[in-house]
Design a protein around this motif. Structure first.
Motif, PDB file in Angstrom:
ATOM      1  N   ARG A   2     -51.611  29.240 -20.697  1.00  0.00           N
ATOM      2  CA  ARG A   2     -51.010  28.270 -21.617  1.00  0.00           C
ATOM      3  C   ARG A   2     -49.502  28.244 -21.471  1.00  0.00           C
ATOM      4  N   LEU A   3     -48.905  29.423 -21.282  1.00  0.00           N
ATOM      5  CA  LEU A   3     -47.457  29.499 -21.132  1.00  0.00           C
ATOM      6  C   LEU A   3     -47.004  28.727 -19.906  1.00  0.00           C
ATOM      7  N   VAL A   4     -47.720  28.875 -18.803  1.00  0.00           N
ATOM      8  CA  VAL A   4     -47.365  28.157 -17.572  1.00  0.00           C
ATOM      9  C   VAL A   4     -47.484  26.653 -17.780  1.00  0.00           C
ATOM     10  N   ILE A   5     -48.549  26.227 -18.431  1.00  0.00           N
ATOM     11  CA  ILE A   5     -48.731  24.794 -18.685  1.00  0.00           C
ATOM     12  C   ILE A   5     -47.626  24.278 -19.590  1.00  0.00           C
ATOM     13  N   ARG A   6     -47.281  25.032 -20.615  1.00  0.00           N
ATOM     14  CA  ARG A   6     -46.212  24.599 -21.517  1.00  0.00           C
ATOM     15  C   ARG A   6     -44.883  24.506 -20.787  1.00  0.00           C
ATOM     16  N   LEU A   7     -44.591  25.506 -19.949  1.00  0.00           N
ATOM     17  CA  LEU A   7     -43.333  25.462 -19.203  1.00  0.00           C
ATOM     18  C   LEU A   7     -43.298  24.274 -18.242  1.00  0.00           C
ATOM     19  N   LEU A   8     -44.401  24.033 -17.550  1.00  0.00           N
ATOM     20  CA  LEU A   8     -44.446  22.886 -16.642  1.00  0.00           C
ATOM     21  C   LEU A   8     -44.306  21.571 -17.399  1.00  0.00           C
ATOM     22  N   THR A   9     -44.917  21.488 -18.560  1.00  0.00           N
ATOM     23  CA  THR A   9     -44.811  20.273 -19.361  1.00  0.00           C
ATOM     24  C   THR A   9     -43.382  20.058 -19.832  1.00  0.00           C
ATOM     25  N   VAL A  10     -42.719  21.131 -20.265  1.00  0.00           N
ATOM     26  CA  VAL A  10     -41.327  21.013 -20.690  1.00  0.00           C
ATOM     27  C   VAL A  10     -40.455  20.584 -19.511  1.00  0.00           C
ATOM     28  N   LEU A  75     -41.737  15.813 -23.884  1.00  0.00           N
ATOM     29  CA  LEU A  75     -40.968  16.956 -24.368  1.00  0.00           C
ATOM     30  C   LEU A  75     -41.379  17.325 -25.788  1.00  0.00           C
ATOM     31  N   TRP A  76     -41.558  16.326 -26.643  1.00  0.00           N
ATOM     32  CA  TRP A  76     -41.969  16.575 -28.027  1.00  0.00           C
ATOM     33  C   TRP A  76     -43.351  17.212 -28.083  1.00  0.00           C
ATOM     34  N   PHE A  77     -44.312  16.677 -27.290  1.00  0.00           N
ATOM     35  CA  PHE A  77     -45.661  17.244 -27.282  1.00  0.00           C
ATOM     36  C   PHE A  77     -45.666  18.668 -26.757  1.00  0.00           C
ATOM     37  N   SER A  78     -44.866  18.951 -25.752  1.00  0.00           N
ATOM     38  CA  SER A  78     -44.846  20.311 -25.206  1.00  0.00           C
ATOM     39  C   SER A  78     -44.250  21.299 -26.203  1.00  0.00           C
ATOM     40  N   LEU A  79     -43.264  20.856 -26.967  1.00  0.00           N
ATOM     41  CA  LEU A  79     -42.688  21.749 -27.968  1.00  0.00           C
ATOM     42  C   LEU A  79     -43.628  21.941 -29.160  1.00  0.00           C
TER      43      LEU A  79
END
Length: 177
Positions: A2-10, A75-79
């Motif tokens: 999940r962390l990797v996906i969140r970082l990639l999304t950001v 950016l909003w969805f990833s945060l």
């Protein structure tokens, strides 16, 4: 993961935001000052390919605006990702109480696993639903699914949740050797 996906999304959101902002800057500069040098690099091959397209065209302006908006949304969805807190009733004015879905799953899981006839149980909780998958211990019990549904529903109802999630229970029979 999940962390990797969140970082990639950001990162993707920031890249799209930067691209949209750069395109909007280019459009504003060319609209207000046609003779000024713009931030985008001058490339003859790119110029040859895009010679028919003007920076002032509606398509380019719309594309820049859409790109910037998509970047901001991404950016909003990833945060916001991972904020799966479940709200509980506030005990006092100005006090907000939340719990994580994992905690709700543990409460329901302990109650379900304590029931007779359950060999193993998996509980997944989200804001709107609690899903219980249980494995029977081999004893024939027709009402096990009903008992587990009532147990899970009671465990959820006893908590001071703002909105009660839907409870679903699935019971699989034990494997026979």
């Amino acid at each position: 993961m999940r962390l990797v996906i969140r970082l990639l999304t950001v990162l993707l959101g920031l890249v799209l935001l930067a691209a949209g902002a750069l395109l909007l800057t280019e459009i504003v500069l060319l609209t207000m000052f046609p003779d000024v040098t713009t931030p985008l690099p001058d490339s003859s091959s790119l110029e040859d390919e895009l010679s028919a397209v003007s920076w002032r065209s509606t398509v380019v302006r719309t594309g820049a605006a859409v790109t910037a908006v998509l970047g901001l949304l991404l950016l909003w969805f990833s945060l916001r990702a991972g904020r799966g807190e479940i709200r509980l009733h506030d005990p006092a004015e100005g006090v907000t109480v939340v719990t994580r879905p994992r905690s709700l799953a543990r409460v329901v899981g302990h109650r379900v696993r304590a029931q007779q006839g359950v060999a193993k149980a998996t509980v997944v909780a989200r804001r709107g639903a609690v899903r219980v998958t249980a494995l029977g211990d081999g004893e024939e019990s027709e009402d096990l699914e009903h008992r587990l549904r009532e147990t899970a529903r009671t465990a959820v109802d006893e908590l001071p949740l703002v909105s009660a999630p839907k409870v679903s229970v699935t019971v699989r029979p034990a494997k026979r050797d």
